[in-house]
Write a protein that holds these residues in place. Structure first.
Motif, PDB file in Angstrom:
ATOM      1  N   THR A 318       1.181  -1.317   0.141  1.00  0.00           N
ATOM      2  CA  THR A 318      -0.278   0.425  -0.067  1.00  0.00           C
ATOM      3  C   THR A 318       0.886   1.435  -0.150  1.00  0.00           C
ATOM      4  OG1 THR A 318      -1.521  -0.936   1.351  1.00  0.00           O
ATOM      5  CG2 THR A 318      -1.654   0.945   1.162  1.00  0.00           C
ATOM      6  N   ASP A 332      -1.618  -5.310   1.474  1.00  0.00           N
ATOM      7  CA  ASP A 332      -3.241  -5.104   1.196  1.00  0.00           C
ATOM      8  C   ASP A 332      -3.013  -6.551   0.101  1.00  0.00           C
ATOM      9  OD1 ASP A 332      -4.438  -3.599   2.887  1.00  0.00           O
ATOM     10  OD2 ASP A 332      -5.020  -2.532   0.863  1.00  0.00           O
ATOM     11  N   GLU A 345     -10.569  -5.411  -2.387  1.00  0.00           N
ATOM     12  CA  GLU A 345      -9.463  -5.820  -1.214  1.00  0.00           C
ATOM     13  C   GLU A 345     -10.108  -7.232   0.111  1.00  0.00           C
ATOM     14  OE1 GLU A 345      -8.292  -4.079   3.067  1.00  0.00           O
ATOM     15  OE2 GLU A 345      -9.072  -2.412   1.664  1.00  0.00           O
ATOM     16  N   SER A 348      -6.186  -7.452   4.757  1.00  0.00           N
ATOM     17  CA  SER A 348      -4.787  -6.550   4.873  1.00  0.00           C
ATOM     18  C   SER A 348      -3.998  -7.010   6.261  1.00  0.00           C
ATOM     19  CB  SER A 348      -5.419  -4.896   4.502  1.00  0.00           C
ATOM     20  OG  SER A 348      -5.548  -4.504   5.809  1.00  0.00           O
TER      21      SER A 348
END
Length: 426
Positions: A318, A332, A345, A348
Motif C-alpha cells: 500500500t 493488502d 480488498e 490487510s
C-alpha cells in the motif's frame, strides 16, 4: 504517537515520510519547536522549585525583619512556581496535541503517493472463465436466500442486511476455519468488547474528535469499534510484557461498525461496503526487531486462508498516502471479483511498530545475558485480518455455476456440515 526525541534527531527522515504520505511536512518543525518550548518551560519550573527549596531552609533559623522579608519572598516565589508549573503543563499539552495528529514514520522502501500508487507484489491464481453471464454476489445471495438487503434496510436503514440460511452458515464456517488456523499457529482465540472508552480508541490511532467513520455513544462516552484491533491494542495498556519467549498473538473476533461517511455512491449494492460486519483479526505484541518478520508471517497466514477459499488474488504494498495513521507499512490482499472485473480488498495486514504502544504505554521487559532485568522499552504491535463478511462476495462470485448454485471450497466443506454445493431456493 511517535518518538519525539528520534524526530528531533532525524527531522529529514520524518519530513520525507510526511512527503510520501502527501501530508503536512510543517508538523515536523512544529513538534521540534513545541518540544523545545516544553523543555524550556520545564527547566524554568525546576529552577524556581530549586530556588524555593533553598529559600525555605533559610526561613526556619531567621527571625525578626529578616524572617518577614524571607516569608514575603517565599510567597512571591510560590506564586511564580505555580505560574511556571502551569506554563510547563500547557507546553506539554501543546506537544501532545501535535503528537496525537502526527502519523507513524513509514517503513523504508514503500511506495509514495495516494491510493492509486500501490505496488503489486504478486498475483496468485487463474481468473475464472464462465461460459455464461456471471451473476453478482447479491443476485446469487438472493437466489440462495442467503442475503436480505431489503429487510436489513427496513429494520436498520441503508447498508444493513440480514445473512440467513447458507449465508449465515458460510460466514460462520469462514470464522471457524480461520480460528482453527490461528489456534494451530499459536494464536490465543479471544472475543473482544465492541464498545471502548475514548482513550482506547484514540490510543489505537483513531482521531475520536474528527474521524467521521466512528460511531459514538454520547450518553456513555463510548465508541463502537471498526475492528477488534482497537480493543486488543488496549488490552495490555499500562503493562510491562515479557516477550522473551516470543510474541503474544491474539485472534480476536468481533462485530465491527463503520459509518462509511466518505463512501457516498460507492459499492451501494450488496455487502461490499456496509455499516456492520463481523471480522476475525490477528493482533500481535512483539519486539521491535521481530516486527518486520512477524509482518511477513501475518501476510503468509492471510494467504493461507485465501488459498483455502480458492479465489484468485493479488498482494499489494500500500502506498504511503493510503496508510492509516498508525501503520508504518501495510500489505493488502485483493481478491478477483468477476462481475466487477477487478481486484477488491479482502484482507490487510499492518506493521504499527511502536506507534500504538507509545499511546497505550505498553512496554517490554529487557533482560541481561545472566537473566537479570535490564529495564524496559516500548513493544511493537501488528494486525491482520483472517476472515470477514466481505469474503462472501469473492466466494459466491468465483464459485458460481450457470444455474445460480455455488460450489463450496473444499477446505470449507467440513465447516459447512459437509455441503459441497449451495443450491438456489426454488
Amino acid at each position: 504517537m511517535i518518538d519525539v526525541k528520534h524526530l528531533a534527531e532525524n527531522p529529514d527522515l520524518y519530513r520525507a515520510s510526511q512527503r510520501a504520505r502527501e501530508d503536512d511536512e510543517s508538523l515536523v518543525d512544529q513538534i521540534i519547536s513545541a518540544d523545545a518550548e516544553r523543555r524550556a518551560a520545564l527547566q524554568s519550573f525546576e529552577n524556581l522549585r530549586a530556588e524555593q527549596k533553598v529559600l525555605s531552609k533559610k526561613i526556619g533559623p531567621a527571625s525578626g525583619d529578616e524572617k518577614q522579608e524571607l516569608l514575603a519572598a517565599a510567597k512571591e516565589l510560590s506564586a511564580n512556581v505555580k505560574i511556571a508549573e502551569a506554563q510547563a503543563d500547557e507546553k506539554q499539552r501543546e506537544l501532545e496535541a501535535l503528537n496525537n495528529v502526527f502519523p507513524n514514520l513509514i517503513a523504508e522502501g514503500i511506495p509514495a503517493g495516494g491510493e492509486e500508487n500501490f505496488s503489486v507484489l504478486k498475483t496468485v491464481g487463474e481468473l475464472p472463465e464462465f461460459d455464461f453471464e456471471p451473476r453478482d454476489h447479491l443476485e446469487l445471495g438472493e437466489m440462495l436466500d442467503a442475503i436480505d438487503m431489503e429487510r436489513g434496510a427496513k429494520v436498520s436503514g441503508s447498508r444493513f442486511y440480514f445473512l440467513k440460511g447458507v449465508g449465515a452458515q458460510l460466514e460462520m464456517a469462514l470464522t471457524q476455519m480461520g480460528m482453527a488456523q490461528a489456534a494451530e499457529a499459536g494464536f490465543t482465540p479471544i472475543m473482544t468488547p465492541t464498545l471502548v472508552r475514548p482513550e482506547i480508541m484514540s490510543g489505537t490511532g483513531f482521531n475520536v474528535e474528527h474521524d467521521d467513520e466512528i460511531y459514538r455513544i454520547e450518553k456513555d462516552d463510548l465508541y463502537l469499534v471498526g475492528t477488534s484491533e482497537v480493543a486488543l491494542a488496549g488490552y495490555h495498556a499500562d503493562e510491562i510484557l515479557d516477550l522473551s519467549d516470543g510474541p503474544i498473538r491474539f485472534a480476536g473476533y468481533s462485530t465491527c461498525y463503520r459509518r462509511e461517511a466518505g463512501a457516498a455512491g460507492k459499492d451501494t449494492r450488496g455487502i461490499i461496503r456496509v455499516h456492520q460486519f463481523n471480522k476475525l483479526e490477528m493482533f500481535i505484541y512483539t519486539t521491535v526487531e521481530e516486527a518486520e518478520a512477524e509482518h511477513e508471517r501475518l501476510l503468509a497466514w492471510e494467504e493461507d486462508m485465501l488459498a483455502k477459499i480458492e479465489v484468485p488474488y493479488r498482494v499489494i504494498d500500500t502506498a504511503a498516502g493510503d496508510l492509516g495513521p498508525s501503520a508504518a507499512r501495510k500489505f493488502d490482499c485483493e481478491a478477483w471479483v468477476p462481475t466487477q472485473q477487478d481486484y477488491r480488498e479482502l484482507t490487510s495486514t499492518s506493521n504499527c511498530t511502536t506507534f500504538q504502544t507509545r499511546r497505550h504505554n505498553v512496554r517490554e521487559r529487557l533482560f541481561k545475558d545472566d537473566g537479570s532485568r535490564a529495564g524496559t522499552r516500548m513493544a511493537a504491535t501488528l494486525n491482520g485480518t483472517l476472515a470477514t463478511t466481505r469474503w462472501l462476495v469473492a466466494i459466491l462470485e468465483n464459485h458460481q455455476d450457470a444455474d445460480g448454485s455455488v460450489n463450496v471450497p473444499t477446505a470449507l466443506q467440513p465447516y459447512m456440515g459437509g455441503k459441497t454445493v449451495l443450491e438456489p431456493v426454488a
